[in-house]
Design a protein around this motif. Structure first.
Motif, PDB file in Angstrom:
ATOM      1  N   PHE A 130      -6.431  -7.867   9.216  1.00  0.00           N
ATOM      2  CA  PHE A 130      -6.056  -6.901   8.177  1.00  0.00           C
ATOM      3  C   PHE A 130      -7.035  -6.996   6.993  1.00  0.00           C
ATOM      4  O   PHE A 130      -7.552  -5.987   6.501  1.00  0.00           O
ATOM      5  N   MET A 131      -7.322  -8.207   6.546  1.00  0.00           N
ATOM      6  CA  MET A 131      -8.215  -8.379   5.390  1.00  0.00           C
ATOM      7  C   MET A 131      -9.637  -7.887   5.716  1.00  0.00           C
ATOM      8  O   MET A 131     -10.299  -7.280   4.871  1.00  0.00           O
ATOM      9  N   ASP A 132     -10.085  -8.131   6.947  1.00  0.00           N
ATOM     10  CA  ASP A 132     -11.423  -7.675   7.347  1.00  0.00           C
ATOM     11  C   ASP A 132     -11.485  -6.143   7.282  1.00  0.00           C
ATOM     12  O   ASP A 132     -12.442  -5.558   6.775  1.00  0.00           O
ATOM     13  N   ARG A 133     -10.471  -5.522   7.838  1.00  0.00           N
ATOM     14  CA  ARG A 133     -10.439  -4.046   7.855  1.00  0.00           C
ATOM     15  C   ARG A 133     -10.327  -3.513   6.415  1.00  0.00           C
ATOM     16  O   ARG A 133     -10.989  -2.562   6.033  1.00  0.00           O
ATOM     17  N   TRP A 134      -9.470  -4.128   5.637  1.00  0.00           N
ATOM     18  CA  TRP A 134      -9.259  -3.737   4.231  1.00  0.00           C
ATOM     19  C   TRP A 134     -10.601  -3.749   3.488  1.00  0.00           C
ATOM     20  O   TRP A 134     -10.956  -2.798   2.795  1.00  0.00           O
ATOM     21  N   GLU A 135     -11.350  -4.826   3.656  1.00  0.00           N
ATOM     22  CA  GLU A 135     -12.625  -4.936   2.939  1.00  0.00           C
ATOM     23  C   GLU A 135     -13.652  -3.936   3.454  1.00  0.00           C
ATOM     24  O   GLU A 135     -14.399  -3.342   2.669  1.00  0.00           O
ATOM     25  N   ALA A 136     -13.681  -3.746   4.776  1.00  0.00           N
ATOM     26  CA  ALA A 136     -14.658  -2.808   5.354  1.00  0.00           C
ATOM     27  C   ALA A 136     -14.387  -1.385   4.859  1.00  0.00           C
ATOM     28  O   ALA A 136     -15.319  -0.648   4.483  1.00  0.00           O
ATOM     29  N   VAL A 137     -13.129  -0.997   4.840  1.00  0.00           N
ATOM     30  CA  VAL A 137     -12.775   0.350   4.387  1.00  0.00           C
ATOM     31  C   VAL A 137     -13.104   0.497   2.898  1.00  0.00           C
ATOM     32  O   VAL A 137     -13.667   1.511   2.456  1.00  0.00           O
ATOM     33  N   VAL A 160     -16.439   3.700   8.810  1.00  0.00           N
ATOM     34  CA  VAL A 160     -16.290   2.300   9.220  1.00  0.00           C
ATOM     35  C   VAL A 160     -16.395   2.248  10.741  1.00  0.00           C
ATOM     36  O   VAL A 160     -15.774   3.059  11.431  1.00  0.00           O
ATOM     37  N   SER A 161     -17.171   1.309  11.221  1.00  0.00           N
ATOM     38  CA  SER A 161     -17.396   1.264  12.671  1.00  0.00           C
ATOM     39  C   SER A 161     -16.115   0.848  13.405  1.00  0.00           C
ATOM     40  O   SER A 161     -15.210   0.242  12.830  1.00  0.00           O
ATOM     41  N   GLY A 162     -16.040   1.218  14.662  1.00  0.00           N
ATOM     42  CA  GLY A 162     -14.926   0.758  15.500  1.00  0.00           C
ATOM     43  C   GLY A 162     -13.791   1.743  15.653  1.00  0.00           C
ATOM     44  O   GLY A 162     -12.813   1.444  16.333  1.00  0.00           O
ATOM     45  N   GLY A 163     -13.871   2.913  14.995  1.00  0.00           N
ATOM     46  CA  GLY A 163     -12.800   3.903  15.163  1.00  0.00           C
ATOM     47  C   GLY A 163     -11.532   3.506  14.431  1.00  0.00           C
ATOM     48  O   GLY A 163     -11.507   2.498  13.728  1.00  0.00           O
ATOM     49  N   PRO A 164     -10.466   4.304  14.598  1.00  0.00           N
ATOM     50  CA  PRO A 164      -9.213   4.041  13.888  1.00  0.00           C
ATOM     51  C   PRO A 164      -8.650   2.661  14.212  1.00  0.00           C
ATOM     52  O   PRO A 164      -8.892   2.128  15.298  1.00  0.00           O
ATOM     53  N   ASP A 165      -7.905   2.128  13.279  1.00  0.00           N
ATOM     54  CA  ASP A 165      -7.409   0.764  13.398  1.00  0.00           C
ATOM     55  C   ASP A 165      -5.907   0.773  13.126  1.00  0.00           C
ATOM     56  O   ASP A 165      -5.404   1.619  12.385  1.00  0.00           O
ATOM     57  N   ARG A 166      -5.186  -0.192  13.670  1.00  0.00           N
ATOM     58  CA  ARG A 166      -3.721  -0.228  13.506  1.00  0.00           C
ATOM     59  C   ARG A 166      -3.300  -0.484  12.056  1.00  0.00           C
ATOM     60  O   ARG A 166      -2.156  -0.250  11.682  1.00  0.00           O
ATOM     61  N   PHE A 167      -4.225  -1.013  11.234  1.00  0.00           N
ATOM     62  CA  PHE A 167      -3.852  -1.278   9.839  1.00  0.00           C
ATOM     63  C   PHE A 167      -4.194  -0.116   8.900  1.00  0.00           C
ATOM     64  O   PHE A 167      -3.962  -0.197   7.698  1.00  0.00           O
ATOM     65  N   ASP A 168      -4.775   0.958   9.454  1.00  0.00           N
ATOM     66  CA  ASP A 168      -5.281   2.023   8.577  1.00  0.00           C
ATOM     67  C   ASP A 168      -4.189   2.672   7.722  1.00  0.00           C
ATOM     68  O   ASP A 168      -4.415   2.967   6.545  1.00  0.00           O
ATOM     69  N   ASP A 169      -3.005   2.911   8.296  1.00  0.00           N
ATOM     70  CA  ASP A 169      -1.943   3.535   7.498  1.00  0.00           C
ATOM     71  C   ASP A 169      -1.568   2.657   6.306  1.00  0.00           C
ATOM     72  O   ASP A 169      -1.387   3.135   5.183  1.00  0.00           O
ATOM     73  N   PHE A 308       3.449  -4.203   3.101  1.00  0.00           N
ATOM     74  CA  PHE A 308       4.259  -4.041   4.311  1.00  0.00           C
ATOM     75  C   PHE A 308       3.511  -3.173   5.299  1.00  0.00           C
ATOM     76  O   PHE A 308       3.145  -2.031   4.973  1.00  0.00           O
ATOM     77  N   GLU A 309       3.306  -3.716   6.482  1.00  0.00           N
ATOM     78  CA  GLU A 309       2.681  -2.915   7.525  1.00  0.00           C
ATOM     79  C   GLU A 309       3.554  -1.678   7.716  1.00  0.00           C
ATOM     80  O   GLU A 309       4.783  -1.793   7.829  1.00  0.00           O
ATOM     81  N   GLY A 310       2.953  -0.487   7.704  1.00  0.00           N
ATOM     82  CA  GLY A 310       3.795   0.698   7.844  1.00  0.00           C
ATOM     83  C   GLY A 310       3.088   1.985   7.519  1.00  0.00           C
ATOM     84  O   GLY A 310       1.870   2.108   7.709  1.00  0.00           O
ATOM     85  N   ASP A 311       3.844   2.904   6.960  1.00  0.00           N
ATOM     86  CA  ASP A 311       3.430   4.279   6.761  1.00  0.00           C
ATOM     87  C   ASP A 311       2.461   4.416   5.577  1.00  0.00           C
ATOM     88  O   ASP A 311       2.500   3.638   4.625  1.00  0.00           O
TER      89      ASP A 311
END
Ligand SMILES: Cc1cc2nc3c(=O)[nH]c(=O)nc-3n(C[C@H](O)[C@H](O)[C@H](O)COP(=O)(O)OP(=O)(O)OC[C@H]3O[C@@H](n4cnc5c(N)ncnc54)[C@H](O)[C@@H]3O)c2cc1C
Length: 451
Positions: A130-137, A160-169, A308-311
């Protein structure tokens, strides 16, 4: 368990409550400079002008200083019901002010604690992902060049490379509705990227209380709402229910929704470029719901953001254990605030959200002590202002004086610290310096136009 509905009027009352230490002042009088609004921008400007021996008078609609910064007593604690984080600490003038007053400052953690949809702490590998994706975005959104094409901040996700991610929302919620008060697809990429975001601090006693201290000794007339500014001929005439005051220049620091809906009118009308700037920026929405929750699951998360992981829209962010006690903010972003116009419904949303994750038993002793309603506040109407796609230049346009005697300052005119007290403070000082340099010149008449 006390009911949410029963406790709510206390909070709404508190937000509007009088400050006992403020003595009524005599009727307002003419001055060299009239400042409209005793929030951070107005107070900073008044201090700066008076430090240079200029006769500046502040007119404030409410019965207290601070505007969107207000500290209230709740359950034996001092709680900020408006601004709480000292953002962009390295360039925030309030950090220096707090140090000068000997107030303790503590660091705010920059790393959220991530909770799963099931109400568990994310395991370490998920948290790291999650933190990696957060920083990349975040890096992708910051990379938007100042002179780049008109894009929404949310376009950064596609870079951001790698396409959509489960943490994006979740990340969309945290950077968008929660941090910016608006969805990332609605805010201008330059506006988002320009906002300084280094370290954050908390100040002992509350941010609102600090602003009140800095207002002490200033000539502020409370319960004096300005209704009209007449700038025909030379100087300005400022109309209030207590009479009309004259000045050589006026500084307007009220939140922009009050200029958009003409709570203050101008005669003659403001020039088209200024009207365009005022109407280009849009109200961002963000509100606190303050919880007392002894059985909460964040015992070791002191003054820490819980995500909170979610919407991307219907989500919330918590600041757990404010100042180390058992009070917490559940903070709501734009979509939820807009959907729940009544603060009681916002409190209901928070209870439902947390019950779905932690169960009824854990929530049995969770009470809502207060819910802010800045969106519905007649002297505010927003949390702060954001620039929709293509409108970032409006902040600079707001900084241009009109007729060399009408000036605007506040969080909305800050290019790099918009939406913050630090930005409003710096803008107040900037406008004061400009007014001061202009007072050396004779006042310019304008051609009269019909209001
Ligand atoms: C819930 C919430 C949380 C926030 N959290 C943070 C945070 O953690 N950190 C941060 O830095 N910022 C935060 N902000 C934003 C911050 O509070 C504002 O950016 C800042 O207070 C704006 O200061 P200002 O002087 O521009 O405006 P204001 O503080 O709104 O001051 C304007 C003043 O003008 C007065 N006024 C309005 N109309 C009239 C009139 N007609 N005549 C006379 N007076 C009038 C108002 O009463 C008010 O006192 C938050 C805001 C909200 C709502």
């Amino acid at each position: 368990m006390s009911s949410t509905i029963e406790t709510m009027p206390l909070a709404l009352h508190a937000q509007r409550a009088a400050h006992d230490h403020i003595r009524r002042k005599p009727q307002p009088r003419d001055a060299d400079v009239i400042i409209i609004g005793a929030g951070a921008a107005g107070i900073a400007a008044a201090r700066q002008l008076r430090r240079h021996g200029i006769d500046a008078l502040v007119l404030e609609a409410r019965n207290r200083p601070g505007g969107r910064a207000q500290t209230i007593p709740l359950a034996g604690q001092k709680v900020d019901i408006g601004a709480h984080w000292l953002h962009a600490a390295e360039s925030n003038g309030l950090v220096r002010q707090a140090e000068r007053l000997g107030l303790a400052l503590s660091e705010a953690s920059q790393e959220p604690l991530l909770m799963t949809r099931g109400g568990e702490r994310a395991d370490p590998s998920d948290h790291d992902a999650f933190m990696d994706r957060w920083e990349a975005v975040y890096d992708a959104m910051l990379a938007h060049p100042a002179n780049g094409p008109d894009l929404a901040a949310g376009s950064g996700f596609s870079r951001v490379s790698g396409g959509p991610d489960r943490f994006d929302d979740t990340i969309r919620f945290l950077h968008g509705a929660f941090d910016s008060g608006v969805a990332l697809d609605d805010i201008d990429a330059c506006d988002f990227a320009a906002a300084q975001d280094d370290s954050d601090l908390f100040v002992e006693g509350g941010y609102g209380a600090l602003i009140v201290r800095l207002a002490r000794g200033l000539p502020i007339h409370y319960e004096t709402p300005v209704t009209r500014i007449d700038w025909r001929g030379t100087g300005v005439r400022v109309e209030t229910p207590h009479g009309t005051l004259s000045a050589r220049a006026v500084l307007v620091t009220v939140p922009l929704p009050l200029l958009q809906n003409e709570t203050i009118r101008f005669a003659p009308h403001l020039p088209p470029e200024m009207l365009q700037a005022i109407h280009a920026l849009r109200p961002a929405l963000y509100e606190h719901v303050v919880l007392s929750w002894p059985d909460h699951p964040f015992a070791d998360a002191i003054n820490r953001l819980v995500a909170f992981e979610g919407d991307a829209r219907e989500n919330l962010g918590m600041l757990a254990n404010i100042d180390g006690a058992h009070l917490h903010y559940a903070d709501l972003g734009a979509a939820t605030v807009a959907a729940c116009a009544d603060p009681r419904d916002r409190a209901g949303f928070v209870r439902e959200f947390l019950t779905a994750r932690f169960g009824h038993d854990a929530m049995a002793r969770c009470d809502v002590l207060a819910a802010s309603d800045w969106a519905g506040d007649p002297w505010t109407g927003c949390a702060w202002m954001y620039a929709p796609v293509g409108a970032y230049g409006a902040r600079e346009a707001l900084r241009q004086p009109v007729g060399e005697r009408i000036h605007f300052a506040g969080e909305a005119s800050s290019a790099t610290q918009w939406g913050t007290i630090g930005g409003a403070w710096a803008e107040g000082e900037r406008a004061a310096d400009l007014i001061r340099s202009g007072l050396g010149r004779p006042a310019m008449p304008v051609k009269a136009r019909v209001a």
